[in-house]
Scaffold this motif. Structure first.
Motif, PDB file in Angstrom:
ATOM      1  N   LEU A   1       4.456  10.420  -9.481  1.00 38.51           N
ATOM      2  CA  LEU A   1       3.827  10.566 -10.849  1.00 38.51           C
ATOM      3  C   LEU A   1       3.044  11.930 -10.589  1.00 38.51           C
ATOM      4  O   LEU A   1       3.244  12.853 -11.570  1.00 38.51           O
ATOM      5  CB  LEU A   1       2.647   9.563 -10.968  1.00 38.51           C
ATOM      6  CG  LEU A   1       2.093   9.595 -12.306  1.00 38.51           C
ATOM      7  CD1 LEU A   1       3.068   9.601 -13.772  1.00 38.51           C
ATOM      8  CD2 LEU A   1       0.885   8.536 -12.686  1.00 38.51           C
ATOM      9  N   ALA A   2       2.425  12.079  -9.713  1.00 36.48           N
ATOM     10  CA  ALA A   2       1.635  13.545  -9.349  1.00 36.48           C
ATOM     11  C   ALA A   2       2.596  14.522  -9.291  1.00 36.48           C
ATOM     12  O   ALA A   2       2.641  15.841  -9.796  1.00 36.48           O
ATOM     13  CB  ALA A   2       0.892  13.487  -8.056  1.00 36.48           C
TER      14      ALA A   2
ATOM     15  N   LEU B   1       4.338   5.469  -5.492  1.00 39.41           N
ATOM     16  CA  LEU B   1       4.484   5.751  -7.028  1.00 39.41           C
ATOM     17  C   LEU B   1       3.404   6.889  -7.353  1.00 39.41           C
ATOM     18  O   LEU B   1       3.690   7.757  -8.187  1.00 39.41           O
ATOM     19  CB  LEU B   1       4.174   4.388  -7.560  1.00 39.41           C
ATOM     20  CG  LEU B   1       5.370   3.384  -7.386  1.00 39.41           C
ATOM     21  CD1 LEU B   1       4.786   2.020  -8.071  1.00 39.41           C
ATOM     22  CD2 LEU B   1       6.363   3.923  -8.418  1.00 39.41           C
ATOM     23  N   ILE B   2       2.134   6.837  -7.007  1.00 37.80           N
ATOM     24  CA  ILE B   2       1.143   7.654  -7.282  1.00 37.80           C
ATOM     25  C   ILE B   2       1.557   9.271  -6.986  1.00 37.80           C
ATOM     26  O   ILE B   2       1.521  10.207  -7.756  1.00 37.80           O
ATOM     27  CB  ILE B   2      -0.216   7.627  -6.609  1.00 37.80           C
ATOM     28  CG1 ILE B   2      -0.865   6.268  -7.298  1.00 37.80           C
ATOM     29  CG2 ILE B   2      -1.078   8.730  -6.791  1.00 37.80           C
ATOM     30  CD1 ILE B   2      -2.061   5.705  -6.408  1.00 37.80           C
ATOM     31  N   ALA B   3       2.196   9.388  -5.593  1.00 36.71           N
ATOM     32  CA  ALA B   3       2.759  10.700  -5.407  1.00 36.71           C
ATOM     33  C   ALA B   3       4.004  11.111  -6.250  1.00 36.71           C
ATOM     34  O   ALA B   3       3.869  12.331  -6.766  1.00 36.71           O
ATOM     35  CB  ALA B   3       3.220  10.698  -3.781  1.00 36.71           C
TER      36      ALA B   3
ATOM     37  N   ALA C   1       2.293   1.630  -3.594  1.00 38.87           N
ATOM     38  CA  ALA C   1       1.529   2.286  -4.218  1.00 38.87           C
ATOM     39  C   ALA C   1       1.592   3.905  -4.178  1.00 38.87           C
ATOM     40  O   ALA C   1       1.040   4.782  -5.150  1.00 38.87           O
ATOM     41  CB  ALA C   1       0.127   1.641  -4.139  1.00 38.87           C
ATOM     42  N   VAL C   2       1.207   4.411  -2.933  1.00 34.97           N
ATOM     43  CA  VAL C   2       0.950   5.660  -2.411  1.00 34.97           C
ATOM     44  C   VAL C   2       2.225   6.290  -3.062  1.00 34.97           C
ATOM     45  O   VAL C   2       2.077   7.491  -3.505  1.00 34.97           O
ATOM     46  CB  VAL C   2       0.653   5.920  -1.171  1.00 34.97           C
ATOM     47  CG1 VAL C   2       0.776   7.253  -0.686  1.00 34.97           C
ATOM     48  CG2 VAL C   2      -0.801   5.391  -0.814  1.00 34.97           C
TER      49      VAL C   2
ATOM     50  N   SER D   1       0.889  -1.134   0.238  1.00 39.23           N
ATOM     51  CA  SER D   1      -0.034   0.024   0.034  1.00 39.23           C
ATOM     52  C   SER D   1       0.920   1.414   0.069  1.00 39.23           C
ATOM     53  O   SER D   1       0.650   2.018  -0.898  1.00 39.23           O
ATOM     54  CB  SER D   1      -1.018  -0.040   1.149  1.00 39.23           C
ATOM     55  OG  SER D   1      -1.697  -1.076   1.132  1.00 39.23           O
TER      56      SER D   1
END
Length: 132
Positions: A33-34, A29-31, A26-27, A23
């Motif tokens: 990318l953002a 990686l999303i951060a 994933a957080v 988890s």
């Protein structure tokens, strides 16, 4: 003997260590990318405001380009210049459009390609550039 200090084992609730690690991964990686995409989106909205301002500042193609370049300098717009704008007459009105691509390196050979376009036309459809 009846031992009441330790309740019998039942199904556990909560997240396991592996679930927590996945988890958090994933957080992260999303951060990441953002953090790479958000600045380009902010620049896109700045360009949209700048073309409206430039359209209102001039009546000729060159005046609009110069007004856009001034707005770009103040607004830290580096993706396009006034010469990249597509300026066309629509009756008595002038429409200013732009299209550009932003390539964002992610990791290794992976990149993210974003297509941005915008216009001041009431129809909302950007005029495609004639000069490639």
């Amino acid at each position: 003997m009846n031992n009441r200090r330790h309740p019998p084992l039942t199904s556990q609730r909560g997240i396991s260590l592996i679930g927590l690690i996945l988890s958090l991964g994933a957080v992260v990686l999303i951060a990441m990318l953002a953090m790479k995409v958000v600045p380009t989106a902010i620049e896109y909205f700045s360009i949209k405001k700048a073309i409206v301002s430039a359209k209102n500042a001039g009546t000729t193609v060159r005046e609009i380009q110069i007004a856009f370049d001034k707005q770009a300098e103040v607004g830290y717009i580096t993706s396009i210049t006034g010469k990249d704008l597509v300026i066309s007459r629509n009756g008595d009105d002038i429409d200013v459009s732009f299209t550009y691509q932003k390539k964002i390196p992610l990791f290794g050979p992976a990149t993210l390609l974003l297509d941005y376009e915008g216009t001041t036309a009431k129809s909302g459809i950007a005029t495609k550039s004639q000069n490639n």
